[in-house]
Design a protein around this motif. Structure first.
Motif, PDB file in Angstrom:
ATOM      1  N   GLU A 167       0.821  -1.212   0.000  1.00 43.38           N
ATOM      2  CA  GLU A 167       0.000   0.000   0.000  1.00 43.38           C
ATOM      3  C   GLU A 167       0.856   1.265   0.000  1.00 43.38           C
ATOM      4  O   GLU A 167       0.434   2.310  -0.490  1.00 43.38           O
ATOM      5  N   ASP A 168       2.076   1.155   0.546  1.00 40.59           N
ATOM      6  CA  ASP A 168       2.956   2.322   0.646  1.00 40.59           C
ATOM      7  C   ASP A 168       3.414   2.836  -0.714  1.00 40.59           C
ATOM      8  O   ASP A 168       3.792   4.002  -0.843  1.00 40.59           O
ATOM      9  N   ILE A 169       3.410   1.974  -1.720  1.00 44.38           N
ATOM     10  CA  ILE A 169       3.989   2.379  -3.007  1.00 44.38           C
ATOM     11  C   ILE A 169       3.001   2.308  -4.167  1.00 44.38           C
ATOM     12  O   ILE A 169       3.373   2.598  -5.302  1.00 44.38           O
ATOM     13  N   LYS A 170       1.762   1.963  -3.898  1.00 51.23           N
ATOM     14  CA  LYS A 170       0.824   1.744  -5.010  1.00 51.23           C
ATOM     15  C   LYS A 170       0.566   3.015  -5.822  1.00 51.23           C
ATOM     16  O   LYS A 170       0.233   2.938  -7.004  1.00 51.23           O
ATOM     17  N   ASP A 171       0.743   4.190  -5.207  1.00 48.20           N
ATOM     18  CA  ASP A 171       0.520   5.445  -5.927  1.00 48.20           C
ATOM     19  C   ASP A 171       1.815   6.160  -6.296  1.00 48.20           C
ATOM     20  O   ASP A 171       1.784   7.301  -6.772  1.00 48.20           O
ATOM     21  N   ALA A 172       2.945   5.500  -6.080  1.00 48.70           N
ATOM     22  CA  ALA A 172       4.235   6.128  -6.388  1.00 48.70           C
ATOM     23  C   ALA A 172       4.509   6.100  -7.889  1.00 48.70           C
ATOM     24  O   ALA A 172       4.131   5.160  -8.589  1.00 48.70           O
ATOM     25  N   ALA A 173       5.176   7.141  -8.367  1.00 49.99           N
ATOM     26  CA  ALA A 173       5.587   7.178  -9.775  1.00 49.99           C
ATOM     27  C   ALA A 173       6.959   6.534  -9.958  1.00 49.99           C
ATOM     28  O   ALA A 173       7.267   6.005 -11.026  1.00 49.99           O
ATOM     29  N   LEU A 174       7.779   6.592  -8.902  1.00 52.20           N
ATOM     30  CA  LEU A 174       9.097   5.956  -8.888  1.00 52.20           C
ATOM     31  C   LEU A 174       9.310   5.335  -7.518  1.00 52.20           C
ATOM     32  O   LEU A 174       8.876   5.902  -6.506  1.00 52.20           O
ATOM     33  N   VAL A 175      10.000   4.203  -7.482  1.00 54.19           N
ATOM     34  CA  VAL A 175      10.290   3.536  -6.212  1.00 54.19           C
ATOM     35  C   VAL A 175      11.778   3.211  -6.148  1.00 54.19           C
ATOM     36  O   VAL A 175      12.374   2.763  -7.138  1.00 54.19           O
ATOM     37  N   ILE A 176      12.354   3.450  -4.975  1.00 53.32           N
ATOM     38  CA  ILE A 176      13.754   3.101  -4.734  1.00 53.32           C
ATOM     39  C   ILE A 176      13.807   2.193  -3.513  1.00 53.32           C
ATOM     40  O   ILE A 176      13.352   2.569  -2.426  1.00 53.32           O
ATOM     41  N   ALA A 177      14.326   0.986  -3.696  1.00 54.77           N
ATOM     42  CA  ALA A 177      14.486   0.038  -2.587  1.00 54.77           C
ATOM     43  C   ALA A 177      15.920   0.137  -2.090  1.00 54.77           C
ATOM     44  O   ALA A 177      16.861  -0.195  -2.809  1.00 54.77           O
ATOM     45  N   ALA A 178      16.069   0.621  -0.855  1.00 51.19           N
ATOM     46  CA  ALA A 178      17.408   0.858  -0.308  1.00 51.19           C
ATOM     47  C   ALA A 178      17.529   0.248   1.081  1.00 51.19           C
ATOM     48  O   ALA A 178      18.092   0.843   1.995  1.00 51.19           O
ATOM     49  N   THR A 179      16.981  -0.952   1.244  1.00 47.11           N
ATOM     50  CA  THR A 179      17.070  -1.632   2.536  1.00 47.11           C
ATOM     51  C   THR A 179      18.252  -2.599   2.513  1.00 47.11           C
ATOM     52  O   THR A 179      18.822  -2.891   1.458  1.00 47.11           O
ATOM     53  N   ASN A 180      18.598  -3.134   3.687  1.00 51.65           N
ATOM     54  CA  ASN A 180      19.654  -4.154   3.751  1.00 51.65           C
ATOM     55  C   ASN A 180      19.063  -5.562   3.788  1.00 51.65           C
ATOM     56  O   ASN A 180      19.741  -6.524   4.131  1.00 51.65           O
ATOM     57  N   ASP A 181      17.786  -5.664   3.417  1.00 54.14           N
ATOM     58  CA  ASP A 181      17.068  -6.942   3.398  1.00 54.14           C
ATOM     59  C   ASP A 181      16.876  -7.371   1.940  1.00 54.14           C
ATOM     60  O   ASP A 181      16.022  -6.843   1.228  1.00 54.14           O
ATOM     61  N   THR A 182      17.684  -8.326   1.489  1.00 54.87           N
ATOM     62  CA  THR A 182      17.650  -8.754   0.089  1.00 54.87           C
ATOM     63  C   THR A 182      16.282  -9.288  -0.314  1.00 54.87           C
ATOM     64  O   THR A 182      15.779  -8.985  -1.409  1.00 54.87           O
ATOM     65  N   THR A 183      15.670 -10.059   0.567  1.00 56.19           N
ATOM     66  CA  THR A 183      14.354 -10.632   0.265  1.00 56.19           C
ATOM     67  C   THR A 183      13.310  -9.540   0.091  1.00 56.19           C
ATOM     68  O   THR A 183      12.492  -9.572  -0.839  1.00 56.19           O
ATOM     69  N   LEU A 184      13.337  -8.554   0.968  1.00 53.66           N
ATOM     70  CA  LEU A 184      12.388  -7.443   0.874  1.00 53.66           C
ATOM     71  C   LEU A 184      12.618  -6.639  -0.402  1.00 53.66           C
ATOM     72  O   LEU A 184      11.664  -6.274  -1.101  1.00 53.66           O
ATOM     73  N   ASN A 185      13.866  -6.382  -0.724  1.00 57.94           N
ATOM     74  CA  ASN A 185      14.174  -5.638  -1.949  1.00 57.94           C
ATOM     75  C   ASN A 185      13.635  -6.364  -3.185  1.00 57.94           C
ATOM     76  O   ASN A 185      13.077  -5.742  -4.100  1.00 57.94           O
ATOM     77  N   LYS A 186      13.781  -7.685  -3.207  1.00 59.42           N
ATOM     78  CA  LYS A 186      13.265  -8.471  -4.338  1.00 59.42           C
ATOM     79  C   LYS A 186      11.742  -8.401  -4.395  1.00 59.42           C
ATOM     80  O   LYS A 186      11.157  -8.323  -5.481  1.00 59.42           O
ATOM     81  N   ARG A 187      11.123  -8.435  -3.241  1.00 58.86           N
ATOM     82  CA  ARG A 187       9.660  -8.344  -3.175  1.00 58.86           C
ATOM     83  C   ARG A 187       9.173  -6.989  -3.710  1.00 58.86           C
ATOM     84  O   ARG A 187       8.208  -6.913  -4.474  1.00 58.86           O
ATOM     85  N   ILE A 188       9.860  -5.932  -3.324  1.00 61.31           N
ATOM     86  CA  ILE A 188       9.514  -4.589  -3.813  1.00 61.31           C
ATOM     87  C   ILE A 188       9.680  -4.523  -5.324  1.00 61.31           C
ATOM     88  O   ILE A 188       8.814  -4.024  -6.051  1.00 61.31           O
ATOM     89  N   SER A 189      10.797  -5.050  -5.809  1.00 62.74           N
ATOM     90  CA  SER A 189      11.073  -5.043  -7.244  1.00 62.74           C
ATOM     91  C   SER A 189       9.999  -5.804  -8.019  1.00 62.74           C
ATOM     92  O   SER A 189       9.493  -5.329  -9.045  1.00 62.74           O
ATOM     93  N   ALA A 190       9.634  -6.979  -7.528  1.00 57.38           N
ATOM     94  CA  ALA A 190       8.631  -7.802  -8.212  1.00 57.38           C
ATOM     95  C   ALA A 190       7.283  -7.087  -8.281  1.00 57.38           C
ATOM     96  O   ALA A 190       6.615  -7.087  -9.325  1.00 57.38           O
ATOM     97  N   TYR A 191       6.888  -6.458  -7.175  1.00 57.21           N
ATOM     98  CA  TYR A 191       5.608  -5.734  -7.153  1.00 57.21           C
ATOM     99  C   TYR A 191       5.631  -4.589  -8.161  1.00 57.21           C
ATOM    100  O   TYR A 191       4.675  -4.391  -8.925  1.00 57.21           O
ATOM    101  N   CYS A 192       6.715  -3.834  -8.159  1.00 59.63           N
ATOM    102  CA  CYS A 192       6.808  -2.681  -9.065  1.00 59.63           C
ATOM    103  C   CYS A 192       6.781  -3.111 -10.529  1.00 59.63           C
ATOM    104  O   CYS A 192       6.089  -2.501 -11.353  1.00 59.63           O
ATOM    105  N   LYS A 193       7.514  -4.152 -10.839  1.00 57.87           N
ATOM    106  CA  LYS A 193       7.544  -4.613 -12.230  1.00 57.87           C
ATOM    107  C   LYS A 193       6.175  -5.137 -12.664  1.00 57.87           C
ATOM    108  O   LYS A 193       5.734  -4.898 -13.792  1.00 57.87           O
TER     109      LYS A 193
END
Length: 205
Positions: A68-94
């Motif tokens: 829900e935090d990114i559903k209205d974003a025009a651009l998203v940057i994943a900058a966490t130290n959690d590889t699994t979370l970063n992949k999840r963010i990437s998959a949702y955005c794509k």
């Protein structure tokens, strides 16, 4: 594979940055240079990011990430130290066609940040398409050492007289000649040009 260079206007654009450490801070500062509307989402937030929030330059949501935090974003940057979370963010955005950058993980990105030089309205971006960030930084330094430090001011003043040139000069070829003469004046002066300079150039045309 080479990346296609494309410059976009992000002023006022909703940019979500997940993570609030040093890496996220660097991306926040880059996006602030281009006047994006930034929201940072993280549980642990650095003092510098809180400072920017207190200065009302960004919005901070101190919470665990969810889609829900990114559903209205025009651009998203994943900058966490959690590889699994970063992949999840990437998959949702794509999946939802939201441009995403996962810091330092090129295969998870749909866009990457170039090494860049900014001077007023001028931005010079350099990328090796992920092959060698070191050579991109080297080229950036070469540009910095070559680009005169007054060119941003000169470009800004040329932009201010551009509409007047378009009104008074009919052909693209003649406009280019006028701008070349104005640039020469600015280079000689090491700074901006004025409407008076434009009038002088037009008189001699």
């Amino acid at each position: 594979m080479a990346y296609f260079p494309m410059f976009i206007d992000v002023k006022g654009t909703a940019v979500a940055i997940i993570g609030a450490g040093d890496v996220a801070l660097r991306k926040v500062k880059v996006m602030l240079e281009y006047e994006a509307k930034i929201t940072v989402i993280a549980i642990d937030v650095s003092d510098e990011i809180w400072k920017l929030e207190k200065e009302k330059k960004i919005i901070v949501r101190q919470k665990a990430y969810d889609e829900e935090d990114i559903k209205d974003a025009a651009l998203v940057i994943a900058a966490t130290n959690d590889t699994t979370l970063n992949k999840r963010i990437s998959a949702y955005c794509k999946e939802h066609r939201i441009p995403v950058n996962v810091v330092d993980v090129q295969e998870e990105c749909s866009f990457i940040f170039p090494a860049y030089v900014k001077q007023g309205p001028i931005t010079v971006g350099v990328t090796s398409s992920g092959a060698s960030p070191v050579i991109s930084q080297k080229i950036k330094k070469m540009v910095m050492n070559t680009l005169p430090d007054y060119y941003g001011e000169l470009a800004d003043s040329l932009g201010k007289v551009r509409e007047e040139v378009q009104k008074k000069i009919d052909t693209e070829k003649e406009r280019k000649q006028v701008f070349k003469k104005l640039i020469a004046i600015g280079e000689e002066r090491k700074g901006r040009i004025s409407y008076d300079d434009l009038e002088e150039v037009l008189k001699k045309k």
